[in-house]
Design a protein around this motif. Structure first.
Motif, PDB file in Angstrom:
ATOM      1  N   VAL A   1      47.336 124.183  51.252  1.00  0.00           N
ATOM      2  CA  VAL A   1      45.947 124.250  51.724  1.00  0.00           C
ATOM      3  C   VAL A   1      45.398 125.668  51.586  1.00  0.00           C
ATOM      4  CG1 VAL A   1      44.503 124.129  53.796  1.00  0.00           C
ATOM      5  CG2 VAL A   1      46.058 122.254  53.249  1.00  0.00           C
ATOM      6  N   MET A   2      46.207 126.664  51.932  1.00  0.00           N
ATOM      7  CA  MET A   2      45.743 128.049  51.814  1.00  0.00           C
ATOM      8  C   MET A   2      45.516 128.433  50.354  1.00  0.00           C
ATOM      9  SD  MET A   2      47.664 130.183  54.861  1.00  0.00           S
ATOM     10  CE  MET A   2      49.332 129.555  54.592  1.00  0.00           C
ATOM     11  N   ASN A   3      46.369 127.917  49.470  1.00  0.00           N
ATOM     12  CA  ASN A   3      46.164 128.182  48.041  1.00  0.00           C
ATOM     13  C   ASN A   3      44.880 127.497  47.557  1.00  0.00           C
ATOM     14  OD1 ASN A   3      47.168 129.168  45.371  1.00  0.00           O
ATOM     15  ND2 ASN A   3      47.167 126.977  44.928  1.00  0.00           N
ATOM     16  N   ASN A   4      44.660 126.260  48.013  1.00  0.00           N
ATOM     17  CA  ASN A   4      43.414 125.560  47.673  1.00  0.00           C
ATOM     18  C   ASN A   4      42.202 126.352  48.138  1.00  0.00           C
ATOM     19  OD1 ASN A   4      44.808 123.424  46.560  1.00  0.00           O
ATOM     20  ND2 ASN A   4      44.570 122.070  48.320  1.00  0.00           N
ATOM     21  N   MET A   5      42.295 126.901  49.353  1.00  0.00           N
ATOM     22  CA  MET A   5      41.179 127.659  49.910  1.00  0.00           C
ATOM     23  C   MET A   5      40.911 128.914  49.072  1.00  0.00           C
ATOM     24  SD  MET A   5      39.034 127.471  52.472  1.00  0.00           S
ATOM     25  CE  MET A   5      39.777 126.624  53.871  1.00  0.00           C
ATOM     26  N   ARG A   6      41.976 129.625  48.722  1.00  0.00           N
ATOM     27  CA  ARG A   6      41.820 130.845  47.914  1.00  0.00           C
ATOM     28  C   ARG A   6      41.191 130.531  46.563  1.00  0.00           C
ATOM     29  NH1 ARG A   6      46.890 132.260  50.257  1.00  0.00           N
ATOM     30  NH2 ARG A   6      47.960 131.245  48.524  1.00  0.00           N
ATOM     31  N   GLN A   7      41.722 129.498  45.904  1.00  0.00           N
ATOM     32  CA  GLN A   7      41.216 129.142  44.577  1.00  0.00           C
ATOM     33  C   GLN A   7      39.755 128.695  44.645  1.00  0.00           C
ATOM     34  OE1 GLN A   7      42.715 129.499  41.751  1.00  0.00           O
ATOM     35  NE2 GLN A   7      44.833 129.808  42.296  1.00  0.00           N
ATOM     36  N   SER A   8      39.432 127.882  45.654  1.00  0.00           N
ATOM     37  CA  SER A   8      38.073 127.344  45.773  1.00  0.00           C
ATOM     38  C   SER A   8      37.071 128.444  46.104  1.00  0.00           C
ATOM     39  CB  SER A   8      38.025 126.246  46.842  1.00  0.00           C
ATOM     40  OG  SER A   8      38.849 125.158  46.478  1.00  0.00           O
ATOM     41  N   LEU A   9      37.408 129.303  47.053  1.00  0.00           N
ATOM     42  CA  LEU A   9      36.498 130.377  47.428  1.00  0.00           C
ATOM     43  C   LEU A   9      36.344 131.386  46.289  1.00  0.00           C
ATOM     44  CD1 LEU A   9      37.425 131.083  51.163  1.00  0.00           C
ATOM     45  CD2 LEU A   9      35.382 129.965  50.270  1.00  0.00           C
TER      46      LEU A   9
END
Length: 293
Positions: free
Chosen positions: A110-118
């Motif tokens: 989830v944190m990786n998804n957040m970093r990539q998306s932002l």
């Protein structure tokens, strides 16, 4: 080879302005029925775009691929990712699952998804979408898919408090023409569509766009076919160590939009909230505090 974090459509869009006329013609052809339009032979792809095969070769090399075979391999991988069902996804993931507890693995994903998306989210695009949805002169309609419909419902509930003119489109697609009939030019249709994209949602987007509606789309990093109809698109990372995709980042962006919209129209929102609290007081919906003697 180009970055694995970007889709071929991302690469085409990023380089579109620097392409020749023939290359733009090819790019438009590829994006029209993406990614399937790029999966034929090089001759078929060239003929569909009415360009020469050397034009196809030049363009895929401009995108960073060694040749047409590598380009097509990336498209095949993207297609496999977007059509994977939960069973396939789980069986592909499980043999490589690390030994850490699922809570830690999920948190990392989830944190990786957040970093990539932002990292790929344009603040100006976010602000423009918030302004569009907050415009009280426009009616707002929301719809989602089998899973994402729950996020559409969540967004709908909050927008109802913030402003009038909010409609949650029924899950019964047979009734959708009635909603489109009521849409005026400039109204906003908010759609949620992630991989295993739902064909009925694409039809809804197309006919609503033809009616003059502005579409705000929440999709995944590969991009729903609805992207070509959307004015604003949020392409968000959804990977998770599960048979199911994650909705965490999508919900995060929705909640950020809710705050942005209500903050921009706080006085009117505050009035509506006060009226709503009065209505709640008149109903037994919430538990009331009792004074102790």
């Amino acid at each position: 080879m180009p970055s694995a974090n970007k889709t071929v459509s991302d690469m085409i869009t990023a380089r579109y302005d620097s392409m020749t006329r023939a290359e733009k013609q090819l790019a438009n052809s590829l994006l029209d029925n993406y990614p399937v339009s790029g999966l034929g032979s090089i001759t078929t792809v060239a003929e569909a775009a009415k360009v020469s095969t050397p034009t196809v070769v030049r363009m895929v090399q401009k995108l960073g691929f060694k040749g047409f075979t590598e380009f097509q391999g990336r498209l095949h991988n993207e297609l496999e990712e977007t059509i994977s069902n939960p069973i396939t996804k789980h069986e592909r993931m499980a043999p490589n699952a690390p030994g850490a507890h699922i809570l830690n693995r999920f948190a990392d994903a989830v944190m990786n998804n957040m970093r990539q998306s932002l990292g790929s989210l344009d603040p100006a695009e976010f602000d423009a979408a918030a302004k569009l949805i907050g415009d009280r002169k426009r009616a707002i309609y929301l719809a989602g898919g089998r899973i994402t419909g729950a996020i559409a419902e969540y967004f709908f509930t909050h927008l109802q408090v913030i402003r009038p003119g909010i409609t949650r489109i029924s899950t019964n697609s047979a009734s959708w023409p009635h909603y489109v009939l009521n849409m005026s030019r400039g109204d906003v249709l908010i759609l949620f569509d992630i991989r295993r994209y739902e064909s009925q949602l694409e039809v809804l987007a197309r006919v609503a766009a033809e009616q003059g509606a502005e579409i705000v789309l929440f999709t995944d990093s590969w991009g729903s076919p609805i992207t070509k109809h959307a004015r604003h698109t949020f392409r968000l990372d959804i990977e998770a160590p599960s048979a199911w995709d994650s909705s965490v980042v999508t919900l995060f962006v929705v909640e950020a939009l809710i705050e942005s919209i209500q903050a921009s129209h706080w006085e009117k929102t505050r009035e509506r909230m006060s009226m709503l609290e009065g209505l709640f007081e008149a109903t037994p919906l919430f538990r009331k505090a009792h004074n102790k003697e």
